[in-house]
Scaffold this active site. Structure first.
Site: not given
Ligand code: ZN
Length: 338
Positions: A157, A193
């Site tokens: 991320h 994710h």
């Molecule tokens: Zn994750």
């Protein structure tokens, strides 16, 4: 298989003071995750642990404009258990020439208030990136066909503008930059994710093909990235592939998405593959909502390894510490079988 690790990361151990309190601790990024993985791999003599090397500052700083902010904010903390969370987000158009006052810049460089900086965060995040770099060096030099880098904190991320989502430096992107002078790189993100930071690093870079299988961002973090129509920009159009899947996805549907990605990878013909491997896709994960079983990771690993490309596997998420280690061991076993 070689397993790269750095050192004890127990001092980056956030209590998440702005979240649910002590009961939330167990479902977050705790050092116990690393323990779970190490215990499972230590019990299997096919794995050989080696310590990551040090790499020059520039390998980290050139990708991460917030490097100094993380370094200086960590250095400004006096107690081991202190956590700094940004609470001021100045937004676009802010006067960003003001004299640096490291912690105040948190809302410029970090996307959220769930990614704290602690006294040891810089050291631990840097070690995590060096763990990925050490693995990348082994596959670049042809010393190993597949290497597993036990990275913590995760990296996917963290992007070229901002970091967040428990991630500080992007380990997979750092490794990809290191490998690029030696050939094209494909990055496959299998965390629950979407790997938004990794995608943003390379969305205009046609020598890196980024792909991600994840829960539909309509329902899950990171919400604003990870849709199927994000396919790369400019000259790199066609070198990003997102496979957003519904909650409760099981292996059969998952494997179809994987096949579509591997088809594209075959056309792209990378010299190296990096797998950003998160195991929060497991059915018992406290954060994720997919329905993969521990044994499913063997099939996933086996299928990816059939691409036949030198591969670096970087650890990303996975929050059920009762099963995480076994998921990793099963996935890596799939690689060793083929
Ligand atoms: Zn994750």
């Amino acid at each position: 298989m070689k397993v790269i690790e750095k050192y004890n990361d127990s001092l980056h151990n956030p209590y998440w003071k702005y979240q649910l309190g002590p009961e939330s601790y167990e479902v977050k990024d705790t050092p116990r995750r690393v323990e779970s993985i190490k215990n499972a791999l230590h019990a299997d003599d096919r794995f050989e642990f080696i310590t990551a090397k040090q790499f020059p500052d520039r390998m980290i700083t050139r990708l991460h404009p917030y490097h100094d902010y993380i370094l200086n904010t960590a250095a400004s903390l006096t107690k081991d258990d202190e956590e700094f969370y940004p609470d001021l987000f100045p937004g676009e158009g802010a006067h960003l020439t003001r004299k640096s006052d490291a912690p105040l810049w948190g809302g410029v460089w970090c996307t959220d208030a769930v990614t704290p900086i602690m006294k040891k965060t810089y050291e631990v995040a840097r070690a995590s990136a060096e763990t990925a770099l050490s693995g990348a060096e082994l596959i670049r030099d042809g010393a190993e066909k597949t290497v597993y880098s036990l990275c913590r904190p995760s990296g996917h991320h963290a992007g070229p503008r901002v970091f967040g989502g428990y991630c500080y430096f992007n380990n997979a992107a750092t490794a990809a930059e290191f490998l690029l002078p030696s050939g094209k790189v494909a990055i496959l993100d299998i965390d629950y994710h979407h790997g938004n930071g990794t995608q943003e690093f390379f969305e205009e870079h046609k020598s890196v093909f980024t792909a991600s299988i994840h829960c539909d961002p309509e329902f899950e973090y990171p919400y604003f990235w990870g849709y199927a129509d994000e396919t790369g920009k400019g000259q790199a159009e066609g070198t990003n592939l997102n496979e957003p899947l519904p909650k409760d996805t099981k292996l059969a549907e998952y494997m179809q998405a994987l096949e579509r990605i591997l088809d594209k990878f075959s056309e792209f013909a990378p010299a190296y593959l990096i797998v950003a491997a998160g195991f929060d896709t497991h059915q018992s994960d406290p954060i994720g909502g997919f329905q993969l079983l521990t044994e499913d990771y063997a099939q996933i690993g086996r299928r990816i390894s059939q691409l036949g490309v030198p591969t670096l596997i970087c650890q990303e998420g996975g929050y059920n510490t009762d099963v995480l280690g076994e998921c990793v061991r099963t996935f890596l076993s799939g690689f060793m079988e083929s």
